[in-house]
Design an enzyme around this catalytic site. Structure first.
Site, short mmCIF file in Angstrom:
data_model
loop_
_atom_site.label_atom_id
_atom_site.label_comp_id
_atom_site.label_asym_id
_atom_site.label_seq_id
_atom_site.Cartn_x
_atom_site.Cartn_y
_atom_site.Cartn_z
N PHE A 133 0.91 -1.06 0.05
CA PHE A 133 0.01 0.13 0.05
C PHE A 133 0.97 1.40 0.06
O PHE A 133 1.69 1.27 0.80
CB PHE A 133 -1.01 0.05 1.27
CG PHE A 133 -1.94 1.21 1.12
CD1 PHE A 133 -3.01 1.24 0.54
CD2 PHE A 133 -1.54 2.36 1.82
CE1 PHE A 133 -3.99 2.15 0.82
CE2 PHE A 133 -2.22 3.58 1.86
CZ PHE A 133 -3.35 3.60 1.09
N ASP A 218 9.30 2.69 1.05
CA ASP A 218 8.22 3.50 1.67
C ASP A 218 8.00 3.29 3.34
O ASP A 218 7.78 2.21 3.76
CB ASP A 218 6.83 3.07 0.82
CG ASP A 218 5.75 3.93 1.44
OD1 ASP A 218 5.55 4.49 2.32
OD2 ASP A 218 4.60 3.68 0.86
N LYS A 247 3.47 10.74 7.81
CA LYS A 247 2.72 10.57 9.01
C LYS A 247 3.16 11.34 10.46
O LYS A 247 2.89 12.47 10.58
CB LYS A 247 2.85 8.99 9.29
CG LYS A 247 1.81 8.26 8.26
CD LYS A 247 1.30 6.98 9.04
CE LYS A 247 0.27 6.16 7.82
NZ LYS A 247 -0.91 6.40 7.68
C1 PLP Z 1 3.15 2.67 3.62
C2 PLP Z 1 2.26 3.86 3.50
N1 PLP Z 1 2.34 4.61 2.21
C3 PLP Z 1 1.65 5.43 2.00
C4 PLP Z 1 0.59 5.94 2.59
C5 PLP Z 1 -0.28 7.06 2.12
O1 PLP Z 1 -0.22 8.13 3.01
P1 PLP Z 1 -1.24 9.39 3.07
O2 PLP Z 1 -2.34 8.80 3.65
O3 PLP Z 1 -0.85 10.40 3.91
O4 PLP Z 1 -1.28 9.77 1.60
C6 PLP Z 1 0.21 5.11 3.80
C7 PLP Z 1 -0.89 5.51 4.36
O5 PLP Z 1 -1.51 4.76 5.17
C8 PLP Z 1 1.00 4.29 4.09
O6 PLP Z 1 0.84 3.31 5.08
#
Ligand code: PLP
Length: 391
Positions: A133, A218, A247
């Site tokens: 994700f 990520d 985050k």
């Molecule tokens: C691993 C990862 N990447 C990207 C995102 C996307 O982040 P945002 O909701 O701040 O766009 C998330 C959100 O949960 C995530 O867990």
């Protein structure tokens, strides 16, 4: 406004893209949240992994208040004291990642990293992972695997493929001389809390270097202490070319960033940008947050508290638990049945937890959660996982 009014207004005017809970929270402190009736809840979600420092940390609140009265906004073409201090600090966190791009969310950090990879390599393809994700904008969504997030908005960005996670052979086959980047999470979060194996991350690093592709890790969910280290890559010693974070970076304010290594080229003026990215307000908050993470040793706290909680959860004898996984204070309890009734049963005991997919109960408490609160959580989990909950 009372709870009824708040829920009523939000249900009437919501866009519709969120499944609203029947609770309204108006205040937070540490790992506690208070609803509009004054009831205290234990927050084991941290607003989806944002509140690593706990809610309303006084040092972050003070930094925000001071900067709000000094200078809130400034486009990144004009240098600024708080941004410069944050750049200097962030580029000491991972050896070799000595440039940084600021944006406003996790998905934007992934979007930027994907663009940087194409710009840098002149190649178009991206290898991502199954269950991965990465966010909900088109590029990040193209790297995201689950159909649930993609349905109805396709076609997505061309050139993306998905391979099984933790499978070196599959990765080796997928990377070609058209591959701009491999993108993966150090621990898959939304996909069900699956940590990457050390040799898998090391192989990903070696394969990318050997074939001229960039490695994007990520760490939007795993960053800033969550897994017991500042970044989860430290468990393997792997250093990516592009590291996506967001985050908890600014203690709860919206902020994302990409840390950039020496192999990334062709980032010239105009190639990318963000109106709000790196504004002095969020930079001041992030500077304060990073200081708290270091002075309160939040990574160390996450490691110790995570081990403590994990032991308690593993000791729970429950016929519905299939597996317990996790690193630090990022824990997934995979059930043999649907998880939603268990999230609800915890809510009835005034504990906020998350799901990850249909069957995984996910715990992402603030890293400042107390041992007393961890005991309360473990007791409640023991009760809930041994009671008959309604589907
Ligand atoms: C691993 C990862 N990447 C990207 C995102 C996307 O982040 P945002 O909701 O701040 O766009 C998330 C959100 O949960 C995530 O867990």
């Amino acid at each position: 406004m009372d709870t009824y009014q708040i829920l009523d207004i939000e249900s009437q005017h919501t866009s519709g893209v969120y499944a609203k809970q029947p609770l309204a929270f108006v205040r937070g402190q540490g790992a506690s949240l208070w609803d509009s009736e004054g009831n205290a809840y234990l927050d084991c979600s941290s607003g989806h992994g944002v509140a690593n420092l706990g809610h309303a940390h006084p040092k972050v609140a003070a930094a925000i208040a001071e900067q709000a009265g000094t200078l809130i906004t400034l486009f990144e073409t004009f240098p600024n004291d708080k941004r410069a201090a944050l750049m200097a600090k962030m580029t000491t966190l991972v050896p070799g990642l000595d440039r940084v791009f600021f944006c406003n969310s996790g998905t934007e950090s992934v979007e930027a990293a994907l663009k940087f990879a194409r710009l840098s390599t002149g190649r178009t393809n991206v290898v991502a992972t199954m269950r991965g994700f990465h966010g909900r904008t088109f590029g990040a969504l193209s790297a995201t695997h689950n159909k649930k997030y993609r349905q109805g908005v396709e076609p997505l960005v061309p050139g993306f493929s998905h391979v099984p996670y933790n499978n070196i052979g599959a990765l080796e086959k997928a990377i070609t001389d058209e591959t701009a980047a491999v993108i993966l999470e150090a621990v898959q979060g939304e996909g069900g809390v699956y940590p990457a194996e050390v040799d898998y991350l090391q192989a990903a690093r070696e394969l990318c270097s050997a074939r001229g592709a960039l490695l994007i890790v990520d760490e939007v969910q795993t960053g800033f202490g969550r897994t017991g280290k500042m970044f989860a890559i430290e468990h393997s010693g792997v250093i990516p070319d592009l590291l996506c974070v967001a985050k908890s970076l600014a203690g709860g304010l919206p902020m994302g960033a990409v840390l950039i290594g020496g192999a990334v080229k062709n980032l010239v003026p105009g190639a990318h940008g963000s109106t709000f990215g790196g504004n002095p307000l969020v930079c001041a908050a992030a500077l304060a947050a990073l200081e708290v993470i270091e002075t309160e040793n939040l990574p160390g706290q996450a490691a110790e508290k995570g081990a403590y909680l994990m032991e308690k959860i593993r000791a729970i004898q429950s016929p519905v638990v299939r597996e317990v996984r996790g690193v630090g204070l990022m824990i997934g309890i995979e059930l043999k049945q649907k998880v939603t009734p268990y999230v609800k049963a915890l809510q009835e005991r005034r504990i906020i937890a998350l799901n990850a997919g249909m069957t995984v109960l996910r715990l992402l408490p603030p890293l400042v959660i107390t041992y007393e609160q961890l005991d309360r959580l473990a007791r409640a989990l023991g009760e809930v996982l041994n009671s008959s909950v309604e589907e």
